[in-house]
Design an enzyme around this catalytic site. Structure first.
Site, short mmCIF file in Angstrom:
data_model
loop_
_atom_site.label_atom_id
_atom_site.label_comp_id
_atom_site.label_asym_id
_atom_site.label_seq_id
_atom_site.Cartn_x
_atom_site.Cartn_y
_atom_site.Cartn_z
N ASP A 121 80.66 41.35 46.27
CA ASP A 121 79.25 41.68 46.46
C ASP A 121 78.98 43.16 46.18
OD1 ASP A 121 79.14 39.11 47.40
OD2 ASP A 121 78.29 39.61 49.36
N ASP A 122 77.70 43.45 45.99
CA ASP A 122 77.15 44.83 45.97
C ASP A 122 77.40 45.61 44.69
OD1 ASP A 122 76.53 44.10 48.53
OD2 ASP A 122 77.52 45.78 49.52
N HIS A 145 72.35 39.05 44.28
CA HIS A 145 72.52 39.61 45.63
C HIS A 145 71.28 40.47 45.98
CE1 HIS A 145 74.92 40.37 49.15
NE2 HIS A 145 75.11 41.66 48.91
N HIS A 170 69.26 45.04 47.79
CA HIS A 170 70.05 44.71 48.98
C HIS A 170 69.21 44.65 50.25
CE1 HIS A 170 73.61 44.51 51.61
NE2 HIS A 170 74.21 44.07 50.54
N TYR A 197 73.80 39.98 54.08
CA TYR A 197 74.09 39.73 55.51
C TYR A 197 74.14 38.23 55.84
CZ TYR A 197 72.29 44.44 55.08
OH TYR A 197 72.07 45.71 54.64
N HIS A 211 83.97 43.60 48.44
CA HIS A 211 82.94 44.44 47.82
C HIS A 211 83.62 45.34 46.79
CE1 HIS A 211 81.40 43.11 51.70
NE2 HIS A 211 80.18 43.20 51.17
#
Ligand SMILES: [Zn+2]
Length: 225
Positions: A52-53, A102, A106, A143, A193
């Site tokens: 992710d991210d 995603h 964020h 989350y 991540h």
């Protein structure tokens, strides 16, 4: 010749014939029809590794490591980072990784008005599609928050996770590696991540260890399929 001796010779002959027959039969069992010795075959346990991210400054190093190990991963991209690293996104796609959404910045989707949440998702889908030419089907909500309202308004499959080493907080290659290896089970999804160097190093360690332990890394799509 003595009857006892004749009987003894006969008895020994029968034993010898039986043992030869038994030996031949067990040999033929382990040889397949084409003459090669059959090896023990087993199905590998499938798991998915997800990031992710990103993309971020370490993503290319991760892609090099995945390519070397012939592993397909799943990346849930932040829209504004995808805009910063279009070449990396293109490479992910070309090398067979699955790309998911995603959100653009964020945000926690459950905490903004529905219209804003939908906008964040659609904007990111458009940015990625412009780079790769592919529609985006999967989303990892930041989350892990996903709502029924969102499900009604966005035609995407939310993807959560099973193994979370909290790599963003631990920032320790060995601890992250150890957490994943100890907790993994068949069909699990690992959350990492790729914006942290320690997470990229841990991911490659984990792959080396789990491939030896009989696991096969597949994309989330293949795991769900
Ligand atoms: Zn995130």
């Amino acid at each position: 010749m003595n009857k006892k001796i004749l009987f003894f010779i006969g008895f020994i002959s029968i034993i010898l014939l039986l043992s030869i027959k038994y030996t031949n039969r067990s040999d033929s069992d382990s040889i397949s029809t084409d003459g090669s010795v059959a090896s023990e075959e087993y199905e590998k346990m499938k798991i998915a590794i997800t990031f992710d991210d990103g993309p971020g400054p370490y993503t290319e190093r991760l892609l090099d490591g995945l390519l070397e190990r012939n592993v397909k991963a799943t990346f849930f991209l932040i829209g504004e980072s995808a805009e910063q690293y279009p070449d990396v996104v293109k490479r992910m796609h070309e090398e067979g990784h699955l790309i998911g959404n995603h959100t653009y910045s964020h945000i926690e989707l459950a905490c903004v008005p529905l219209q804003k949440a939908v906008e964040e998702i659609n904007k990111t889908n458009n940015i990625i599609k412009e780079i790769t030419g592919e529609d985006i089907e999967y989303i990892r909500p930041p989350y892990g928050y996903w709502t029924k309202e969102l499900a009604k308004n966005v035609d995407m499959e939310p993807v959560l996770w099973d193994v979370d080493p909290r790599d963003w907080s631990v920032l320790d290659e060995q601890k992250v590696t150890c957490h994943i290896v100890k907790n993994i089970e068949e069909d699990d999804i690992i959350l990492l991540h790729d914006i942290f160097e320690t997470s990229v190093d841990a991911a490659l360690n984990v792959i080396d260890i789990l491939q030896l332990n009989g696991y096969e890394f597949v994309t989330v799509e293949e795991l769900y399929g």
